[in-house]
Design a protein around this motif. Structure first.
Motif, PDB file in Angstrom:
ATOM      1  N   ALA A 125       0.823  -1.214   0.000  1.00 52.15           N
ATOM      2  CA  ALA A 125       0.000   0.000   0.000  1.00 52.15           C
ATOM      3  C   ALA A 125       0.850   1.253   0.000  1.00 52.15           C
ATOM      4  O   ALA A 125       0.531   2.237  -0.675  1.00 52.15           O
ATOM      5  CB  ALA A 125      -0.927  -0.008   1.223  1.00 52.15           C
ATOM      6  N   TRP A 126       1.947   1.237   0.763  1.00 55.63           N
ATOM      7  CA  TRP A 126       2.779   2.442   0.847  1.00 55.63           C
ATOM      8  C   TRP A 126       3.529   2.690  -0.462  1.00 55.63           C
ATOM      9  O   TRP A 126       3.773   3.830  -0.832  1.00 55.63           O
ATOM     10  CB  TRP A 126       3.771   2.304   2.001  1.00 55.63           C
ATOM     11  CG  TRP A 126       4.467   3.592   2.309  1.00 55.63           C
ATOM     12  CD1 TRP A 126       5.769   3.891   2.102  1.00 55.63           C
ATOM     13  CD2 TRP A 126       3.882   4.752   2.888  1.00 55.63           C
ATOM     14  NE1 TRP A 126       6.044   5.174   2.519  1.00 55.63           N
ATOM     15  CE2 TRP A 126       4.896   5.728   3.006  1.00 55.63           C
ATOM     16  CE3 TRP A 126       2.588   5.082   3.313  1.00 55.63           C
ATOM     17  CZ2 TRP A 126       4.667   6.991   3.529  1.00 55.63           C
ATOM     18  CZ3 TRP A 126       2.360   6.334   3.846  1.00 55.63           C
ATOM     19  CH2 TRP A 126       3.385   7.274   3.947  1.00 55.63           C
ATOM     20  N   LEU A 132       5.737  -5.203  -5.653  1.00 50.71           N
ATOM     21  CA  LEU A 132       4.945  -6.005  -4.723  1.00 50.71           C
ATOM     22  C   LEU A 132       3.462  -5.837  -4.993  1.00 50.71           C
ATOM     23  O   LEU A 132       2.687  -6.799  -4.906  1.00 50.71           O
ATOM     24  CB  LEU A 132       5.281  -5.616  -3.283  1.00 50.71           C
ATOM     25  CG  LEU A 132       4.665  -6.479  -2.182  1.00 50.71           C
ATOM     26  CD1 LEU A 132       5.101  -7.932  -2.336  1.00 50.71           C
ATOM     27  CD2 LEU A 132       5.074  -5.951  -0.805  1.00 50.71           C
ATOM     28  N   ASP A 133       3.064  -4.633  -5.329  1.00 44.79           N
ATOM     29  CA  ASP A 133       1.656  -4.382  -5.638  1.00 44.79           C
ATOM     30  C   ASP A 133       1.243  -5.116  -6.907  1.00 44.79           C
ATOM     31  O   ASP A 133       0.130  -5.646  -7.008  1.00 44.79           O
ATOM     32  CB  ASP A 133       1.426  -2.880  -5.797  1.00 44.79           C
ATOM     33  CG  ASP A 133      -0.007  -2.490  -5.491  1.00 44.79           C
ATOM     34  OD1 ASP A 133      -0.725  -3.300  -4.885  1.00 44.79           O
ATOM     35  OD2 ASP A 133      -0.417  -1.375  -5.863  1.00 44.79           O
ATOM     36  N   HIS A 134       2.130  -5.169  -7.885  1.00 46.41           N
ATOM     37  CA  HIS A 134       1.826  -5.869  -9.134  1.00 46.41           C
ATOM     38  C   HIS A 134       1.822  -7.387  -8.953  1.00 46.41           C
ATOM     39  O   HIS A 134       1.211  -8.107  -9.749  1.00 46.41           O
ATOM     40  CB  HIS A 134       2.846  -5.472 -10.209  1.00 46.41           C
ATOM     41  CG  HIS A 134       2.675  -4.067 -10.696  1.00 46.41           C
ATOM     42  ND1 HIS A 134       3.716  -3.309 -11.172  1.00 46.41           N
ATOM     43  CD2 HIS A 134       1.574  -3.261 -10.759  1.00 46.41           C
ATOM     44  CE1 HIS A 134       3.276  -2.112 -11.518  1.00 46.41           C
ATOM     45  NE2 HIS A 134       1.974  -2.066 -11.279  1.00 46.41           N
ATOM     46  N   ALA A 135       2.529  -7.858  -7.935  1.00 49.09           N
ATOM     47  CA  ALA A 135       2.572  -9.305  -7.695  1.00 49.09           C
ATOM     48  C   ALA A 135       1.346  -9.805  -6.952  1.00 49.09           C
ATOM     49  O   ALA A 135       1.168 -11.026  -6.800  1.00 49.09           O
ATOM     50  CB  ALA A 135       3.829  -9.666  -6.896  1.00 49.09           C
ATOM     51  N   ASN A 213      -5.736  -2.937   1.272  1.00 46.72           N
ATOM     52  CA  ASN A 213      -6.932  -2.139   0.988  1.00 46.72           C
ATOM     53  C   ASN A 213      -7.221  -1.131   2.096  1.00 46.72           C
ATOM     54  O   ASN A 213      -7.573   0.022   1.829  1.00 46.72           O
ATOM     55  CB  ASN A 213      -8.131  -3.060   0.782  1.00 46.72           C
ATOM     56  CG  ASN A 213      -8.022  -3.886  -0.485  1.00 46.72           C
ATOM     57  OD1 ASN A 213      -7.267  -3.545  -1.394  1.00 46.72           O
ATOM     58  ND2 ASN A 213      -8.766  -4.984  -0.557  1.00 46.72           N
ATOM     59  N   VAL A 214      -7.068  -1.562   3.341  1.00 42.87           N
ATOM     60  CA  VAL A 214      -7.303  -0.642   4.454  1.00 42.87           C
ATOM     61  C   VAL A 214      -6.215   0.426   4.495  1.00 42.87           C
ATOM     62  O   VAL A 214      -6.484   1.603   4.770  1.00 42.87           O
ATOM     63  CB  VAL A 214      -7.371  -1.417   5.789  1.00 42.87           C
ATOM     64  CG1 VAL A 214      -7.598  -0.453   6.948  1.00 42.87           C
ATOM     65  CG2 VAL A 214      -8.477  -2.454   5.754  1.00 42.87           C
ATOM     66  N   MET A 215      -4.977   0.033   4.220  1.00 35.44           N
ATOM     67  CA  MET A 215      -3.867   0.990   4.223  1.00 35.44           C
ATOM     68  C   MET A 215      -4.039   2.048   3.142  1.00 35.44           C
ATOM     69  O   MET A 215      -3.731   3.227   3.354  1.00 35.44           O
ATOM     70  CB  MET A 215      -2.544   0.254   4.026  1.00 35.44           C
ATOM     71  CG  MET A 215      -1.936  -0.297   5.282  1.00 35.44           C
ATOM     72  SD  MET A 215      -1.208   0.976   6.337  1.00 35.44           S
ATOM     73  CE  MET A 215       0.132   1.546   5.307  1.00 35.44           C
ATOM     74  N   VAL A 216      -4.527   1.662   1.959  1.00 33.13           N
ATOM     75  CA  VAL A 216      -4.738   2.626   0.877  1.00 33.13           C
ATOM     76  C   VAL A 216      -5.731   3.693   1.309  1.00 33.13           C
ATOM     77  O   VAL A 216      -5.559   4.889   1.026  1.00 33.13           O
ATOM     78  CB  VAL A 216      -5.220   1.891  -0.389  1.00 33.13           C
ATOM     79  CG1 VAL A 216      -5.731   2.888  -1.426  1.00 33.13           C
ATOM     80  CG2 VAL A 216      -4.102   1.061  -0.986  1.00 33.13           C
ATOM     81  N   THR A 219      -3.996   5.922   4.207  1.00 33.58           N
ATOM     82  CA  THR A 219      -2.949   6.860   3.782  1.00 33.58           C
ATOM     83  C   THR A 219      -3.515   8.133   3.171  1.00 33.58           C
ATOM     84  O   THR A 219      -2.796   9.125   3.031  1.00 33.58           O
ATOM     85  CB  THR A 219      -2.024   6.188   2.751  1.00 33.58           C
ATOM     86  OG1 THR A 219      -2.809   5.599   1.695  1.00 33.58           O
ATOM     87  CG2 THR A 219      -1.184   5.106   3.411  1.00 33.58           C
ATOM     88  N   GLY A 220      -4.803   8.113   2.817  1.00 34.59           N
ATOM     89  CA  GLY A 220      -5.423   9.324   2.291  1.00 34.59           C
ATOM     90  C   GLY A 220      -6.073  10.176   3.354  1.00 34.59           C
ATOM     91  O   GLY A 220      -6.615  11.253   3.033  1.00 34.59           O
ATOM     92  N   GLU A 221      -6.027   9.755   4.612  1.00 34.84           N
ATOM     93  CA  GLU A 221      -6.633  10.529   5.694  1.00 34.84           C
ATOM     94  C   GLU A 221      -5.823  11.800   5.978  1.00 34.84           C
ATOM     95  O   GLU A 221      -4.626  11.884   5.700  1.00 34.84           O
ATOM     96  CB  GLU A 221      -6.722   9.674   6.963  1.00 34.84           C
ATOM     97  CG  GLU A 221      -7.612   8.444   6.829  1.00 34.84           C
ATOM     98  CD  GLU A 221      -9.085   8.806   6.742  1.00 34.84           C
ATOM     99  OE1 GLU A 221      -9.444   9.941   7.130  1.00 34.84           O
ATOM    100  OE2 GLU A 221      -9.867   7.955   6.276  1.00 34.84           O
TER     101      GLU A 221
END
Length: 329
Positions: A125-126, A132-135, A213-216, A219-221
């Motif tokens: 997420a970060w 890693l996100d693509h994997a 999903n929760v981290m995404v 991180t926008g907060e």
């Protein structure tokens, strides 16, 4: 405290409902437990029936209410009677041995999968859009793979083809004596490696996706953006501000997973002939061992309720929003 007392009351009611269902459902099933035992011991004389009925709590043992009260007393004294498939071995002895193996295997594997998956979810997420996100889609393929199918592949490759790991049992009973000795512990770890790997590989992607999903969202907060604007290091922003708050839903899921650890990975234990609770439950159902099934079902229920209660307690102490919501009620 009010929140905890309310939750404790809810779990106590759920526990009482589980005990009550555990009492009535076997009595509504066709068949007689005493006849099942007598069929295995045809040499027993007819007077043995009354003794077995008294031992198993069946037959003409008074009204249903008196039987129910007797059952409650036995449950709170951890007296579930004798196993029908292993008569006259007490049910508690059999269940205690199964719990020992299940917690050691499924419990440890679940914790490893949670820690690894949560850590990978934070990184994915970060660094959104990174490798890693693509994997992640490939890892989700592993989660969608039935774990018994993966277990069979591991057995074929590492057990049969290359003879690296054993494929059945918890340890070599002929060559090793149970005890806190290094040869025995190493042999147990050797037998547990493939089952544990099966659980970790098939579940780590789920923890990773949920945390990502929760981290995404987190991180926008505003508080995360404000922390970045202050010039704080990425590590501090991720761990102190984003991950700490994103971890709360993850902990709730982890509590459920820990509660269901007691039930074991049923199919996995069957594939590897691992003597855990899941394997015991299969054998109990196949042999119509009602006392053993009752004890296992009740143990699973208690494990889930206790795990959820502990998660509620942890959330109260680490999440001020829960405390504020309870104060406002």
């Amino acid at each position: 405290m009010r929140f905890l007392l309310r939750r404790l009351g809810f779990y106590l009611i759920a526990f009482w409902v589980a005990i009550t269902l555990n009492f009535f459902i076997p009595r509504a099933m066709p068949g007689d437990a005493v006849d099942a035992v007598l069929a295995k011991f045809p040499q027993l004389l007819p007077p043995a029936r009354k003794a077995l009925e008294a031992t198993l709590g069946t037959g003409n043992q008074g009204s249903v209410w008196s039987q129910y009260l007797t059952y409650l007393n036995n449950v709170f004294h951890l007296d579930f009677g004798a196993s029908l498939s292993n008569y006259p071995t007490p049910v508690t002895t059999i269940v205690a041995n199964g719990v020992y193996w299940t917690i050691g295997l499924v419990g440890v594997a679940t914790v490893i999968a949670f820690v690894v998956g949560t850590g990978l979810g934070i990184l994915a997420a970060w660094r959104a859009g990174g490798r890693l996100d693509h994997a992640l889609p490939g890892m989700m393929f592993l989660q969608a793979t039935p774990y018994f199918f993966l277990a069979l592949l591991l057995i074929q490759v590492f057990g049969i083809t290359f003879h690296v790991f054993p494929v059945a049992g918890a340890y070599d009973g002929i060559n090793y004596t149970p005890g806190w000795t290094w040869p025995y512990i190493a042999n147990v770890a050797d037998h547990a490696f493939l089952p544990a790997l099966t659980i970790v590989v098939t579940s780590v992607a789920g923890w990773m996706l949920q945390m990502r999903n929760v981290m995404v969202t987190t991180t926008g907060e505003d508080y995360v953006v404000a922390a970045q604007a202050k010039g704080l290091s990425d590590r501090r922003v991720v761990l102190t501000y984003a991950a700490r708050n994103a971890l709360l839903p993850q902990l709730q899921g982890f509590g459920l997973a820990i509660g269901f650890v007691i039930s074991g990975a049923l199919v996995m234990e069957i594939v590897f002939s691992y003597p855990g609770i899941g394997y015991l439950l299969l054998n109990a159902a196949a042999s119509k061992d009602t006392p053993l099934m009752q004890a296992i079902f009740l143990l699973i229920t208690v494990a889930v309720l206790v795990a959820n209660l502990l998660v509620d307690i942890v959330l109260v102490f680490i999440d001020p929003r829960v405390r504020a919501r309870e104060v406002s009620r």
